[in-house]
Design a protein around this motif. Structure first.
Motif, PDB file in Angstrom:
ATOM      1  N   TYR A   1      14.298  -5.324 -16.568  1.00  0.00           N
ATOM      2  CA  TYR A   1      13.392  -5.994 -15.636  1.00  0.00           C
ATOM      3  C   TYR A   1      12.055  -6.389 -16.253  1.00  0.00           C
ATOM      4  CZ  TYR A   1      16.563  -4.594 -11.887  1.00  0.00           C
ATOM      5  OH  TYR A   1      17.642  -4.424 -11.074  1.00  0.00           O
ATOM      6  N   THR A   2      11.566  -5.643 -17.247  1.00  0.00           N
ATOM      7  CA  THR A   2      10.292  -5.968 -17.883  1.00  0.00           C
ATOM      8  C   THR A   2      10.455  -5.838 -19.392  1.00  0.00           C
ATOM      9  OG1 THR A   2       9.317  -3.741 -18.014  1.00  0.00           O
ATOM     10  CG2 THR A   2       9.122  -4.907 -15.896  1.00  0.00           C
ATOM     11  N   ASP A   3       9.380  -6.117 -20.129  1.00  0.00           N
ATOM     12  CA  ASP A   3       9.451  -6.112 -21.590  1.00  0.00           C
ATOM     13  C   ASP A   3       9.606  -4.718 -22.186  1.00  0.00           C
ATOM     14  OD1 ASP A   3       9.304  -8.846 -21.786  1.00  0.00           O
ATOM     15  OD2 ASP A   3       7.127  -8.905 -22.107  1.00  0.00           O
ATOM     16  N   VAL A   4       9.439  -3.669 -21.392  1.00  0.00           N
ATOM     17  CA  VAL A   4       9.584  -2.301 -21.920  1.00  0.00           C
ATOM     18  C   VAL A   4      10.932  -1.688 -21.540  1.00  0.00           C
ATOM     19  CG1 VAL A   4       7.093  -2.003 -21.769  1.00  0.00           C
ATOM     20  CG2 VAL A   4       8.539  -1.120 -19.931  1.00  0.00           C
TER      21      VAL A   4
ATOM     22  N   THR B   1       0.793  -1.231   0.000  1.00  0.00           N
ATOM     23  CA  THR B   1       0.000   0.000   0.000  1.00  0.00           C
ATOM     24  C   THR B   1       0.824   1.279   0.000  1.00  0.00           C
ATOM     25  OG1 THR B   1      -0.279  -0.488   2.372  1.00  0.00           O
ATOM     26  CG2 THR B   1      -2.108  -0.977   0.922  1.00  0.00           C
ATOM     27  N   GLU B   2       2.132   1.179   0.181  1.00  0.00           N
ATOM     28  CA  GLU B   2       3.055   2.284  -0.055  1.00  0.00           C
ATOM     29  C   GLU B   2       4.415   1.672  -0.351  1.00  0.00           C
ATOM     30  OE1 GLU B   2       3.394   5.266   3.007  1.00  0.00           O
ATOM     31  OE2 GLU B   2       1.263   5.188   3.492  1.00  0.00           O
ATOM     32  N   TYR B   3       5.131   2.244  -1.319  1.00  0.00           N
ATOM     33  CA  TYR B   3       6.544   1.930  -1.545  1.00  0.00           C
ATOM     34  C   TYR B   3       7.124   3.049  -2.402  1.00  0.00           C
ATOM     35  CZ  TYR B   3       5.352   0.334  -6.302  1.00  0.00           C
ATOM     36  OH  TYR B   3       4.915   0.269  -7.611  1.00  0.00           O
ATOM     37  N   GLY B   4       8.434   3.170  -2.418  1.00  0.00           N
ATOM     38  CA  GLY B   4       9.059   4.207  -3.235  1.00  0.00           C
ATOM     39  C   GLY B   4      10.279   4.811  -2.582  1.00  0.00           C
TER      40      GLY B   4
ATOM     41  N   TRP C   1       8.640   5.267 -16.508  1.00  0.00           N
ATOM     42  CA  TRP C   1       8.766   3.828 -16.269  1.00  0.00           C
ATOM     43  C   TRP C   1       7.377   3.207 -16.132  1.00  0.00           C
ATOM     44  CZ3 TRP C   1      11.201  -0.540 -16.521  1.00  0.00           C
ATOM     45  CH2 TRP C   1      10.915  -1.584 -15.636  1.00  0.00           C
ATOM     46  N   TYR C   2       6.548   3.815 -15.294  1.00  0.00           N
ATOM     47  CA  TYR C   2       5.214   3.263 -15.108  1.00  0.00           C
ATOM     48  C   TYR C   2       4.337   3.466 -16.334  1.00  0.00           C
ATOM     49  CZ  TYR C   2       6.304   2.172 -10.311  1.00  0.00           C
ATOM     50  OH  TYR C   2       6.868   1.623  -9.196  1.00  0.00           O
ATOM     51  N   LYS C   3       4.448   4.605 -16.983  1.00  0.00           N
ATOM     52  CA  LYS C   3       3.634   4.818 -18.187  1.00  0.00           C
ATOM     53  C   LYS C   3       3.966   3.784 -19.258  1.00  0.00           C
ATOM     54  CE  LYS C   3       1.948   8.126 -21.528  1.00  0.00           C
ATOM     55  NZ  LYS C   3       1.826   9.530 -21.972  1.00  0.00           N
ATOM     56  N   ALA C   4       5.239   3.476 -19.421  1.00  0.00           N
ATOM     57  CA  ALA C   4       5.637   2.476 -20.412  1.00  0.00           C
ATOM     58  C   ALA C   4       5.088   1.100 -20.049  1.00  0.00           C
ATOM     59  CB  ALA C   4       7.158   2.429 -20.532  1.00  0.00           C
ATOM     60  N   ASN C   5       5.059   0.784 -18.743  1.00  0.00           N
ATOM     61  CA  ASN C   5       4.575  -0.518 -18.293  1.00  0.00           C
ATOM     62  C   ASN C   5       3.051  -0.607 -18.254  1.00  0.00           C
ATOM     63  OD1 ASN C   5       6.738  -2.563 -17.275  1.00  0.00           O
ATOM     64  ND2 ASN C   5       7.525  -0.557 -16.634  1.00  0.00           N
ATOM     65  N   TRP C   6       2.374   0.506 -17.990  1.00  0.00           N
ATOM     66  CA  TRP C   6       0.931   0.473 -17.721  1.00  0.00           C
ATOM     67  C   TRP C   6       0.060   0.988 -18.863  1.00  0.00           C
ATOM     68  CZ3 TRP C   6       0.870   3.108 -12.201  1.00  0.00           C
ATOM     69  CH2 TRP C   6       1.462   2.232 -11.274  1.00  0.00           C
ATOM     70  N   SER C   7       0.536   1.989 -19.580  1.00  0.00           N
ATOM     71  CA  SER C   7      -0.329   2.692 -20.518  1.00  0.00           C
ATOM     72  C   SER C   7      -0.320   2.005 -21.889  1.00  0.00           C
ATOM     73  CB  SER C   7       0.136   4.146 -20.668  1.00  0.00           C
ATOM     74  OG  SER C   7      -0.633   4.814 -21.649  1.00  0.00           O
ATOM     75  N   GLU C   8      -1.428   2.184 -22.616  1.00  0.00           N
ATOM     76  CA  GLU C   8      -1.485   1.727 -24.003  1.00  0.00           C
ATOM     77  C   GLU C   8      -1.002   2.806 -24.963  1.00  0.00           C
ATOM     78  OE1 GLU C   8      -5.404   0.317 -24.791  1.00  0.00           O
ATOM     79  OE2 GLU C   8      -5.285  -1.313 -23.319  1.00  0.00           O
TER      80      GLU C   8
ATOM     81  N   THR D   1      14.540   6.144  -9.475  1.00  0.00           N
ATOM     82  CA  THR D   1      14.294   5.384 -10.693  1.00  0.00           C
ATOM     83  C   THR D   1      14.677   3.926 -10.507  1.00  0.00           C
ATOM     84  OG1 THR D   1      14.784   7.366 -11.989  1.00  0.00           O
ATOM     85  CG2 THR D   1      14.782   5.264 -13.157  1.00  0.00           C
ATOM     86  N   LYS D   2      15.850   3.686  -9.939  1.00  0.00           N
ATOM     87  CA  LYS D   2      16.294   2.308  -9.702  1.00  0.00           C
ATOM     88  C   LYS D   2      15.321   1.570  -8.786  1.00  0.00           C
ATOM     89  CE  LYS D   2      20.257  -0.354  -7.978  1.00  0.00           C
ATOM     90  NZ  LYS D   2      21.666  -0.300  -7.520  1.00  0.00           N
ATOM     91  N   THR D   3      14.827   2.251  -7.760  1.00  0.00           N
ATOM     92  CA  THR D   3      13.876   1.648  -6.831  1.00  0.00           C
ATOM     93  C   THR D   3      12.628   1.177  -7.559  1.00  0.00           C
ATOM     94  OG1 THR D   3      14.645   3.002  -4.985  1.00  0.00           O
ATOM     95  CG2 THR D   3      12.436   2.076  -4.804  1.00  0.00           C
ATOM     96  N   HIS D   4      12.042   2.050  -8.364  1.00  0.00           N
ATOM     97  CA  HIS D   4      10.791   1.703  -9.026  1.00  0.00           C
ATOM     98  C   HIS D   4      11.000   0.665 -10.125  1.00  0.00           C
ATOM     99  CE1 HIS D   4       7.987   4.216  -6.894  1.00  0.00           C
ATOM    100  NE2 HIS D   4       8.814   5.245  -6.993  1.00  0.00           N
ATOM    101  N   GLU D   5      12.099   0.745 -10.839  1.00  0.00           N
ATOM    102  CA  GLU D   5      12.358  -0.267 -11.860  1.00  0.00           C
ATOM    103  C   GLU D   5      12.365  -1.667 -11.241  1.00  0.00           C
ATOM    104  OE1 GLU D   5      15.134   2.199 -15.073  1.00  0.00           O
ATOM    105  OE2 GLU D   5      16.073   0.926 -13.559  1.00  0.00           O
ATOM    106  N   TYR D   6      13.147  -1.829 -10.190  1.00  0.00           N
ATOM    107  CA  TYR D   6      13.269  -3.161  -9.605  1.00  0.00           C
ATOM    108  C   TYR D   6      11.991  -3.577  -8.874  1.00  0.00           C
ATOM    109  CZ  TYR D   6      14.664  -7.139  -6.880  1.00  0.00           C
ATOM    110  OH  TYR D   6      14.700  -8.393  -6.331  1.00  0.00           O
TER     111      TYR D   6
END
Length: 364
Positions: free
Chosen positions: A305-308, A161-164, A252-259, A193-198
């Motif tokens: 770490y992910t496909d993006v 419920t919280e991280y970062g 990072w999140y937009k690339a992973n989450w958004s269309e 950035t490193k925190t959220h990527e991993y």
């Protein structure tokens, strides 16, 4: 703010730690966001708040239960001693919510990360706030923590419920370890950035975590704080306080989450490079990019770490200005992103800048 949240591709929002306006809930109804509404029972416990918390929860539910966007009622965040009192109050809040609105979930949040805490397991969902690498341990400790809960509490509904981590955009470095001493004044964007990527890669790989909420979308005011070289500010946001600048972790999140198509070179503010031999990171959800340094195409690109997530290691900069460019052809369109770096010689940082001692999450 909601336009930014929709742009990044989020599907759910935790409105913590207090009630929001009816207008905001209505906008979430129309946008299709799934939201968590919460009363302000947070951190300190006086032993005298029982009547007030029950009144606020009852009013929140009666005022807001017709909003289809709300899926869960938040009972508290990081409340502890006296344990027996707080546990019993949590149970009574859960019972009240079920009486008023039996078809929605309830959630309570702990900051320590062990399920057997005496205040836990008194709501439908157990939330946990964890800041691995920031307030405690190392970034990589998130994975064994999740695996331990999966093994020992396989049937429990768990949310992260919280991280970062904080990021002051004026602070940049290539020298990163796996933890950072948050009590020091240096809060580099590159560590956030490193925190959220991993950590997102671990969350995505563990569906046991039924929902996750990074902290926070926007930098926000904390009037009594004085840290990270910017008084009265918490800088864990993916976007600056004035909403003008989106940090690398936002993309990072937009690339992973958004269309929506995303092609983004990281470290665009880390202009004054410390290493002659460095690495280049690109986020792309439209295919593998071609990457150029000073007009020459680079080889050796590989997934992160992910496909993006695309990385090229062992890139040698020239003295002076260096131009990095990423290009992707997708659906008949050409997407490009370009940044500039300066290299004027090797620079070192003190190792102490990155050490951390054991601190429980939930300090804030």
């Amino acid at each position: 703010d909601l336009a930014t949240i929709m742009d990044i591709g989020a599907t759910t929002v935790r409105f913590a730690h207090y009630q929001q306006s009816d207008y905001l809930y209505s906008r979430c109804d129309s946008l299709g966001l799934i939201i968590w509404a919460e009363i302000p029972f947070v951190n300190r416990v006086s032993g005298q708040e029982a009547e007030n918390t029950r009144s606020q929860l009852r009013e929140l539910i009666r005022q807001s239960f017709n909003h289809p966007s709300i899926y869960v009622w938040g009972l508290h965040n990081e409340v502890y001693h006296p344990h027996e009192y707080t546990k019993e109050l949590t149970k009574s809040l859960h019972d009240l919510a079920k009486t008023e609105d039996p078809d929605r979930y309830t959630v309570s949040v702990n900051g320590y990360g062990h399920m057997e805490h005496p205040v836990n397991l008194n709501a439908d969902i157990q939330g946990m706030n964890r800041y691995f690498g920031w307030y405690e341990k190392k970034l990589q400790d998130i994975e064994p923590w999740v695996e331990g809960l999966e093994k020992n509490y396989p049937d429990q509904k768990l949310m992260l419920t919280e991280y970062g981590a904080d990021a002051n955009l004026l602070h940049q470095t290539e020298y990163l370890e796996n933890s950072l001493n948050w009590t020091k004044p240096f809060y580099p964007e590159t560590f956030q950035t490193k925190t959220h990527e991993y950590q997102w890669s671990v969350i995505a790989g563990h569906p046991y975590i039924v929902a996750s909420y990074l902290w926070n979308t926007f930098d926000f005011a904390t009037p009594l704080a004085n840290r990270g070289d910017l008084p009265a500010r918490n800088m864990k946001g993916l976007v600056t306080f004035d909403r003008k600048t989106k940090k690398d972790s936002y993309f990072w999140y937009k690339a992973n989450w958004s269309e929506d198509p995303v092609l983004y070179l990281t470290q665009r503010r880390n202009v004054d490079r410390e290493k002659k031999v460095t690495s280049i990171t690109v986020y792309s959800n439209i295919g593998e990019p071609k990457v150029f340094l000073n007009g020459q195409e680079l080889s050796g690109i590989h997934k992160g770490y992910t496909d993006v997530h695309y990385i090229i290691d062992n890139v040698t900069l020239k003295d002076g200005k260096n131009v990095v460019k990423a290009v992707v052809q997708s659906d008949g369109k050409t997407y490009e992103d370009t940044i500039e770096w300066m290299y004027t010689g090797e620079k070192k940082r003190e190792a102490d800048s990155f050490s951390i001692k054991g601190v429980h999450a939930g300090f804030e």
